[in-house]
Scaffold this motif. Structure first.
Motif, short mmCIF file in Angstrom:
data_model
loop_
_atom_site.label_atom_id
_atom_site.label_comp_id
_atom_site.label_asym_id
_atom_site.label_seq_id
_atom_site.Cartn_x
_atom_site.Cartn_y
_atom_site.Cartn_z
N GLU B 20 60.20 -3.08 18.51
CA GLU B 20 60.18 -3.89 19.75
C GLU B 20 61.48 -3.73 20.54
N GLY B 21 61.34 -3.44 21.83
CA GLY B 21 62.51 -3.40 22.71
C GLY B 21 63.31 -2.12 22.66
N LEU B 22 62.90 -1.17 21.81
CA LEU B 22 63.61 0.11 21.77
C LEU B 22 63.01 1.07 22.80
N ARG B 23 63.85 1.98 23.28
CA ARG B 23 63.42 2.99 24.22
C ARG B 23 63.20 4.28 23.43
N PHE B 24 62.05 4.93 23.64
CA PHE B 24 61.75 6.14 22.89
C PHE B 24 61.65 7.35 23.81
N LEU B 25 62.38 8.39 23.44
CA LEU B 25 62.39 9.62 24.23
C LEU B 25 61.73 10.75 23.45
N VAL B 26 61.10 11.66 24.20
CA VAL B 26 60.60 12.90 23.60
C VAL B 26 61.67 13.96 23.87
N VAL B 27 62.11 14.63 22.80
CA VAL B 27 63.21 15.59 22.89
C VAL B 27 62.73 16.95 22.41
N ARG B 28 63.13 17.98 23.16
CA ARG B 28 62.75 19.34 22.79
C ARG B 28 64.00 20.06 22.29
N PRO B 29 64.05 20.40 21.00
CA PRO B 29 65.24 21.05 20.44
C PRO B 29 65.58 22.35 21.16
#
Lengths: 102, 102, 102, 102, 102
Positions: B20-29
Motif C-alpha cells: 500500500e502506498g508504494l510506487r512501482f516502476l517497470v525497469v529495463r536492464p
C-alpha cells in the motif's frame, strides 16, 4: 559468484544513504568462450578495480560482508577479488582484457 | 544489483497490504552495449525516478532496507539510486535515455 | 543447484581476506542436450574437482555450509559434489566430458 | 519482483505438506515490448488472479510474507498484486492480455 | 519456483556429507509454449518423482524445508510437488511428458 570484466563506472547523486561513498562498477560477465555476455551487473567495489580488469562479483550476504558496513544496507553485489589469471581449458585470460592470449 | 532504464509504471488495486502506498516502476536492464535487454523487472521506488531515467535496482534484504518498512513485506526489489552518469568504456550514458552520447 | 563442467581455474591476489586459500573454478552449466550453456559461474571448490569433471554447484547458505568457514565470508557459490554419472533420458554423461556416450 | 501474465494453473497431489490448499499459477513474465518472455514461473496465489490477468510476483521472504504461513514452508514465489494498469512508455497494458491498446 | 520435466538423475560419490542419501534429479524448466527450455536445474527429490514427470522445484529456504534436514546443508533446490495436471491456456499438460494433448 561470477567472473566478469569491468566495462564502466557510474555516479548517482540521489540514492539510498547507505550507498554514500561507495564506488560502483558496471561489470560484464564472462561467457564460456572467454568473451563477454550481453548482460551487465553493477557491483560496489571496495578493492579499486579499473576498467578492463577481470573481477569476481558476489551477491547478497557475501557482498555485504565484503563491503563491511553491516547488513542494513541498500545494495547486494560487490567485487570480492581482482583476477590475475583465469585459465579456460585452451586459453589463458589475463587480468586485462587486451592481454588475452589464445 | 543492476542498472536499467525506467520504462513504465504500474498500478494494482488488489495487492498485499504491505505494498500500500508504494510506487512501482517497470525497469529495463541495460545490456553491455548500453541498450536495454529484452526482459523487465519491477521495483518499488522511494526516490521519485521518472520514465526514461537510469536507476540502480537492488533485491532482497537490500531492497527492504531501502524501502524502510522492515522485513515483513511482500516485495523484494527497489530503486536504490538514480544514475547521473554511467561511463561504458567508449561511451557515456547520461541519466536520460535520450541524452546518450557516443 | 546446477550441474556443470569445470572449464577452468582462476587466481586473484587482491581479494576479500575471507577468500584466502580457497580454490576457485570456472564452471559451465550443462544444458538440456548434455552440452554446455554459453554462461559460466565461479565456485569455490573444497572437493578437489579437476578440469573436465562434472560438478554440482550450490549457492548462498548451502555454499557457505559446504566451505565450512561460517557465514561471514565474501563468496556464495561452491562445488558440493563431483558427479560420477548423469543419465539424461537417452544418454549417459560420465564424469569426464570426453567420456560421454550416446 | 516481476510483472507477468497468468497463463495457466496446476494441480499436484503428491507435494510437500506445506503446499496443501494453496492455489498455484503459471505466470509468463512480460518483456520490454509488452509481450511475454519464453520462460515461465510458478507462483502461489492468495489474491485470486485469473488466467489472462497481469500480476506482480515476488520471491523468497516477500513471497512467504504474502502467503502468511510463516517461514517454514516449501515454496518461495507468490502473487503479491493484480495489476490494473501498466504504462510502458508508448503503450498502456491493461489488466487483461486481450485488452491491450497501442 | 518453477515447473519442469524430470529429464535425468545423477550420482556423486565425492560430495558434501550433508548430501548423503539424497536423490538428485536433473529437471528441465517448462517454457511458455509447454516445451522445455535449454537450461537445466538439479534438485534433491524427497517425493520420488520419475523421469518424464512434471515437478515443482523450489529454492533456498523453501527447498531446505522440504528436505527436512535443517538449514545447515549443502544444497538449495528441491522437488516440492509432482504435478498431476497443468493447464496452459489452450492446452493441458499432463504429468507425463508423452501424455501431452493439444
Amino acid at each position: 559468484m561470477i567472473i566478469g570484466t569491468v566495462v564502466g563506472s557510474l555516479w548517482a547523486t540521489v540514492k539510498d544513504p547507505s550507498l554514500e561513498g561507495l564506488r560502483f562498477l558496471v561489470v560484464r560477465p564472462l561467457d564460456a568462450t572467454g568473451a563477454g555476455t550481453a548482460e551487465t551487473v553493477v557491483a560496489a567495489d571496495p578493492l579499486g578495480a579499473g576498467v578492463g580488469e577481470r573481477v569476481l562479483v558476489a551477491y547478497g550476504r557475501a557482498a555485504r560482508h565484503a563491503i563491511g558496513r553491516g547488513h542494513d544496507i541498500g545494495f547486494q553485489s560487490a567485487v570480492v577479488g581482482i583476477v590475475d589469471r583465469c585459465e579456460l581449458q585452451d586459453r589463458t585470460v589475463h587480468s586485462h582484457q587486451d592481454d588475452d592470449t589464445v
